[in-house]
Design a protein around this motif. Structure first.
Motif, PDB file in Angstrom:
ATOM      1  N   VAL A  59     -59.851  -0.032 -16.759  1.00  0.00           N
ATOM      2  CA  VAL A  59     -60.725   0.969 -17.376  1.00  0.00           C
ATOM      3  C   VAL A  59     -59.847   1.914 -18.188  1.00  0.00           C
ATOM      4  CG1 VAL A  59     -62.302   2.902 -16.975  1.00  0.00           C
ATOM      5  CG2 VAL A  59     -62.441   0.852 -15.534  1.00  0.00           C
ATOM      6  N   ARG A  90     -64.286   6.951 -20.868  1.00  0.00           N
ATOM      7  CA  ARG A  90     -64.558   8.050 -19.947  1.00  0.00           C
ATOM      8  C   ARG A  90     -66.041   8.406 -19.889  1.00  0.00           C
ATOM      9  NH1 ARG A  90     -61.020  11.624 -17.778  1.00  0.00           N
ATOM     10  NH2 ARG A  90     -59.408  10.980 -19.263  1.00  0.00           N
ATOM     11  N   HIS A 129     -69.478   4.841 -15.628  1.00  0.00           N
ATOM     12  CA  HIS A 129     -68.363   5.632 -15.092  1.00  0.00           C
ATOM     13  C   HIS A 129     -68.824   6.999 -14.598  1.00  0.00           C
ATOM     14  CE1 HIS A 129     -64.211   6.254 -14.218  1.00  0.00           C
ATOM     15  NE2 HIS A 129     -64.079   7.286 -15.040  1.00  0.00           N
ATOM     16  N   SER A 158     -65.807   4.770  -9.806  1.00  0.00           N
ATOM     17  CA  SER A 158     -67.188   4.753 -10.284  1.00  0.00           C
ATOM     18  C   SER A 158     -67.771   3.353 -10.173  1.00  0.00           C
ATOM     19  CB  SER A 158     -67.222   5.200 -11.752  1.00  0.00           C
ATOM     20  OG  SER A 158     -66.502   4.259 -12.562  1.00  0.00           O
ATOM     21  N   THR A 209     -65.554   1.144 -12.279  1.00  0.00           N
ATOM     22  CA  THR A 209     -64.348   0.621 -11.635  1.00  0.00           C
ATOM     23  C   THR A 209     -64.712  -0.416 -10.579  1.00  0.00           C
ATOM     24  OG1 THR A 209     -64.298   2.444 -10.028  1.00  0.00           O
ATOM     25  CG2 THR A 209     -63.025   2.734 -12.052  1.00  0.00           C
TER      26      THR A 209
END
Length: 423
Positions: A59, A65, A70, A88, A91
């Motif tokens: 990521v 972001r 996320h 998150s 991920t």
């Protein structure tokens, strides 16, 4: 053999990143090695990595972001894990896909939350190795409950000290998973060692409460009172900087105690000093202790659980003092400040004894553990839990780590070929 490390963020600075880079680079001498970095927040890693090791981010925070996934909390990465807020749904998905598609023979997780991913999501064809860089006591009760359940699916769990391995065996209740000690390695020095003549004490690490630098400053006040020509330099950055600066001023030590900021690598700073200092309240291993010793410094350290007591031989290559006792710490520093010959003799012993943490010794033990685990899986049995030469050295054999020179690449590759694992 292909070995993949699963790392939180290879693009930062920290002890786990440093030791992962060290081990990955040493293993790359004979293996295909990659580091999978869950997060990326800059163009290049600030720490030097062996060019034979590839880094693959999952990521990229520079561009992802604000991805909607996320912004949703992670479901696999444990909520009780310290880094949970940085993980998150995104991920979760990227790590799961990475593990499902990996062509590695061995995947090594490097923190509890990633070990949980590894245990739950890696396919059975992969050797699943969890690394613990923190002590069992450091984990919250909630996280320990998660780890007891997840770690049962690992093939091997390593800790950085034998003392902590014993605690994990007892408390994590992993009857079918070997728990073995594999310490961090410190690269061989490239500079000549300290001559231990400078009137200088050096400490290094993050400026955070657990490092106990307020105790060190108070202890050094005793040295400064008797020997005002000695200096203390503390390297590192962190939240405690302003508080430490205020303490230095309060004690009238502004001319003798210096907060130096970050320095990487530290070797050039260690060799300028005559004594190393480590004042942690809690220290799973003690990378800076080994770094200082490898540069020829005797180290005065708190005898906190678990690392310092396995690294330092009290009165031989350094001093161990009770945690939380600035008077005892100051007295130990003064013993070395006052006695030039003792300081130099202990520094020579430190350089010699710390060789057991050289990359060659540690990587040989890592290869032994991985080879035994791969062979055991192929034979349908558990890996041998007994310590190798390095393990015997860590638990009291004076220089048994030298025996590791006889663990050759030919022996490793012969075993792997017999078990059908590709190089």
């Amino acid at each position: 053999m292909k070995i993949s490390f699963l790392l939180h963020n290879a693009y930062g600075i920290g002890g786990t990143i440093t030791t992962t880079f060290n081990l990955a680079g040493a293993l790359a001498e004979r293996h295909d090695v990659e580091i999978v970095s869950v997060l990326r927040n800059r163009d290049d890693p600030p720490l030097t990595l062996d060019p034979r090791v590839t880094v693959r981010p999952l990521v990229d925070l520079r561009t992802e972001r604000d991805d909607p996934l996320h912004k949703e909390p992670a479901r696999v990465f444990p909520a009780a894990e310290q880094r949970h807020g940085q993980y998150s749904r995104l991920t979760d998905e990227r790590i799961a896909r990475c593990l499902a598609d990996t062509d590695a023979d061995v995947v090594i997780g490097t923190r509890p939350g990633l070990n949980v991913h590894l245990a739950r999501q890696a396919p059975d064809r992969v050797l699943r190795v969890g690394q613990e860089h923190l002590t069992w006591d450091h984990h919250s009760p909630q996280l320990r409950t998660v780890l007891r359940r997840a770690y049962r699916r690992l093939d091997l769990l390593t800790t950085v000290t034998e003392a902590d391995a014993r605690v994990y065996r007892r408390q994590a209740r992993l009857a079918r998973v070997p728990v073995l000690a594999l310490p961090n390695s410190v690269p061989d020095p490239v500079l000549p060692p300290s001559d231990r003549r400078a009137k200088l004490i050096v400490a290094a690490g993050r400026l955070v409460p657990v490092k106990g630098y307020d105790l060190l400053v108070r202890a050094f006040a005793q040295v400064a009172a008797e020997h005002p020509d000695w200096r203390l330099r503390i390297y590192g950055i962190g939240e405690e900087r302003d508080r430490l600066r205020a303490l230095v001023q309060e004690l009238g030590l502004s001319n003798t105690v210096h907060l130096m900021g970050a320095a990487a690598p530290m070797e050039g700073e260690w060799v300028k000093a005559s004594i190393g200092a480590a004042s942690s309240v809690f220290e799973p291993f003690g990378m800076t202790i080994v770094e200082a010793m490898r540069c020829g410094l005797p180290v005065v350290s708190t005898d906190c659980r678990y690392g310092p007591g396995e690294i330092i031989r009290d009165g031989v290559d350094g001093r161990l003092v009770p945690p939380g006792d600035p008077d005892a710490f100051g007295a130990a520093l003064l013993d070395l400040v006052r006695d030039d010959e003792r300081r130099r003799a202990m520094g020579r012993a430190a350089a010699e004894n710390a060789r057991r943490y050289a990359p060659g010794a540690v990587v040989a033990e890592a290869e032994r553990l991985l080879t035994d685990a791969v062979a055991a899986r192929a034979a349908g049995r558990r890996p041998d839990p007994g310590p190798g030469a390095l393990g015997r050295a860590l638990t009291g054999g004076a220089h048994a780590a030298r025996d590791l020179a006889h663990v050759t690449a030919a022996r490793l590759l012969r075993t792997l070929r017999l078990r059908g694992v590709r190089r």
